[in-house]
Design a protein around this motif. Sequence first.
Motif, PDB file in Angstrom:
ATOM      1  N   UNK A  74       2.573   6.691  -2.735  1.00 36.74           N
ATOM      2  CA  UNK A  74       1.791   6.703  -3.963  1.00 36.74           C
ATOM      3  C   UNK A  74       1.667   5.262  -4.452  1.00 36.74           C
ATOM      4  N   UNK A  75       0.445   4.866  -4.796  1.00 35.24           N
ATOM      5  CA  UNK A  75       0.206   3.500  -5.247  1.00 35.24           C
ATOM      6  C   UNK A  75      -0.811   3.500  -6.378  1.00 35.24           C
ATOM      7  N   UNK A  76      -0.724   2.492  -7.238  1.00 38.01           N
ATOM      8  CA  UNK A  76      -1.713   2.371  -8.305  1.00 38.01           C
ATOM      9  C   UNK A  76      -2.615   1.172  -7.998  1.00 38.01           C
ATOM     10  N   UNK A  77      -3.899   1.350  -8.294  1.00 41.51           N
ATOM     11  CA  UNK A  77      -4.889   0.296  -8.046  1.00 41.51           C
ATOM     12  C   UNK A  77      -4.745  -0.787  -9.114  1.00 41.51           C
ATOM     13  N   UNK A  78      -4.671  -2.053  -8.668  1.00 38.87           N
ATOM     14  CA  UNK A  78      -4.546  -3.170  -9.597  1.00 38.87           C
ATOM     15  C   UNK A  78      -5.900  -3.841  -9.838  1.00 38.87           C
ATOM     16  N   UNK A  80      -9.484  -6.051  -7.467  1.00 38.76           N
ATOM     17  CA  UNK A  80     -10.096  -6.511  -6.217  1.00 38.76           C
ATOM     18  C   UNK A  80     -10.625  -7.923  -6.397  1.00 38.76           C
ATOM     19  N   UNK A  81     -10.593  -8.693  -5.310  1.00 35.01           N
ATOM     20  CA  UNK A  81     -11.228 -10.009  -5.300  1.00 35.01           C
ATOM     21  C   UNK A  81     -11.815 -10.249  -3.912  1.00 35.01           C
ATOM     22  N   UNK A  82     -12.178 -11.464  -3.578  1.00 34.48           N
ATOM     23  CA  UNK A  82     -12.798 -11.784  -2.296  1.00 34.48           C
ATOM     24  C   UNK A  82     -11.905 -11.512  -1.093  1.00 34.48           C
ATOM     25  N   UNK A  83     -10.582 -11.517  -1.289  1.00 35.10           N
ATOM     26  CA  UNK A  83      -9.645 -11.300  -0.186  1.00 35.10           C
ATOM     27  C   UNK A  83      -9.362  -9.825   0.078  1.00 35.10           C
ATOM     28  N   UNK A  84      -9.648  -8.969  -0.872  1.00 42.83           N
ATOM     29  CA  UNK A  84      -9.387  -7.547  -0.695  1.00 42.83           C
ATOM     30  C   UNK A  84      -9.055  -6.866  -2.002  1.00 42.83           C
ATOM     31  N   UNK A  85      -8.478  -5.689  -1.894  1.00 41.56           N
ATOM     32  CA  UNK A  85      -8.078  -4.901  -3.059  1.00 41.56           C
ATOM     33  C   UNK A  85      -6.560  -4.791  -3.076  1.00 41.56           C
ATOM     34  N   UNK A  86      -5.990  -4.814  -4.264  1.00 38.86           N
ATOM     35  CA  UNK A  86      -4.546  -4.865  -4.418  1.00 38.86           C
ATOM     36  C   UNK A  86      -4.028  -3.580  -5.065  1.00 38.86           C
ATOM     37  N   UNK A  87      -2.940  -3.062  -4.494  1.00 37.65           N
ATOM     38  CA  UNK A  87      -2.315  -1.833  -4.955  1.00 37.65           C
ATOM     39  C   UNK A  87      -0.837  -2.089  -5.166  1.00 37.65           C
ATOM     40  N   UNK A  88      -0.219  -1.356  -6.107  1.00 39.28           N
ATOM     41  CA  UNK A  88       1.204  -1.467  -6.364  1.00 39.28           C
ATOM     42  C   UNK A  88       1.881  -0.193  -5.886  1.00 39.28           C
ATOM     43  N   UNK A  89       2.758  -0.332  -4.879  1.00 35.35           N
ATOM     44  CA  UNK A  89       3.527   0.798  -4.362  1.00 35.35           C
ATOM     45  C   UNK A  89       4.420   1.313  -5.488  1.00 35.35           C
ATOM     46  N   UNK A  90       4.317   2.611  -5.814  1.00 36.46           N
ATOM     47  CA  UNK A  90       5.033   3.171  -6.956  1.00 36.46           C
ATOM     48  C   UNK A  90       6.526   3.371  -6.705  1.00 36.46           C
ATOM     49  N   UNK A  91       6.971   3.326  -5.444  1.00 34.67           N
ATOM     50  CA  UNK A  91       8.403   3.507  -5.186  1.00 34.67           C
ATOM     51  C   UNK A  91       9.110   2.173  -4.941  1.00 34.67           C
ATOM     52  N   UNK A  92       8.491   1.266  -4.170  1.00 35.85           N
ATOM     53  CA  UNK A  92       9.155  -0.008  -3.866  1.00 35.85           C
ATOM     54  C   UNK A  92       8.675  -1.141  -4.772  1.00 35.85           C
ATOM     55  N   UNK A  93       7.606  -0.927  -5.539  1.00 34.49           N
ATOM     56  CA  UNK A  93       7.001  -1.913  -6.444  1.00 34.49           C
ATOM     57  C   UNK A  93       6.533  -3.175  -5.737  1.00 34.49           C
TER      58      UNK A  93
END
Length: 190
Positions: A74-78, A80-93
């Motif tokens: 499970x991850x939350x969407x943070x 996006x920029x030119x390098x890609x999209x960033x997500x935060x893993x909800x268990x390991x952070x």
Amino acid sequence: MAALIEAIDIKRKMYFEFENVPYYCLDVAVSTPTARGGQTLVRLKMRNLLTRAVFDKTFKASDKFKEPDLETVEASYLYSDGDGSYFLDQSSFETITLPADKLGDALDFLAEGAIVQLDKFNGNPIGVQLPSQVELTVEYTEPGVRGDTATGANKPARLETGLEIKVPYFVNTGEKVKVYTETREFAGRA
């Protein structure tokens, strides 16, 4: 060592590994020969989980496949920029980056903070699974005219992610609406 799966045992919605690539089975057709000595063949409609390509391939019933090292977190969407999209893993952070080609059109449904299921193969992120519905804010839509609601007609609306959908006349700018991710259609007010 991972267990081996015979082609004849593969069912719809199963995951398997073929030539070191994870696949998802969309459909199965088994053809049993009528002549003696003929081989039973299994035709699989399968999706490559790395490239998202879908194709049919026929295997012998005795062909064996490995179970893929797939993990869903499970991850939350943070953002996006030119390098890609960033997500935060909800268990390991930890922050996970996915390039645009791995997301497809998922960005149309991702608002900041949205919770998604992130797929990993051998520990590396390979894509996201969206929920069946998402809640998004209407960024702009024409105001409804009194009396137009009786016809059941729709008007265009631009959502916070840039996605454009048709909404009923009673929906106004600034409201939250639910959208089906599969069909890109209005599902109701949030």
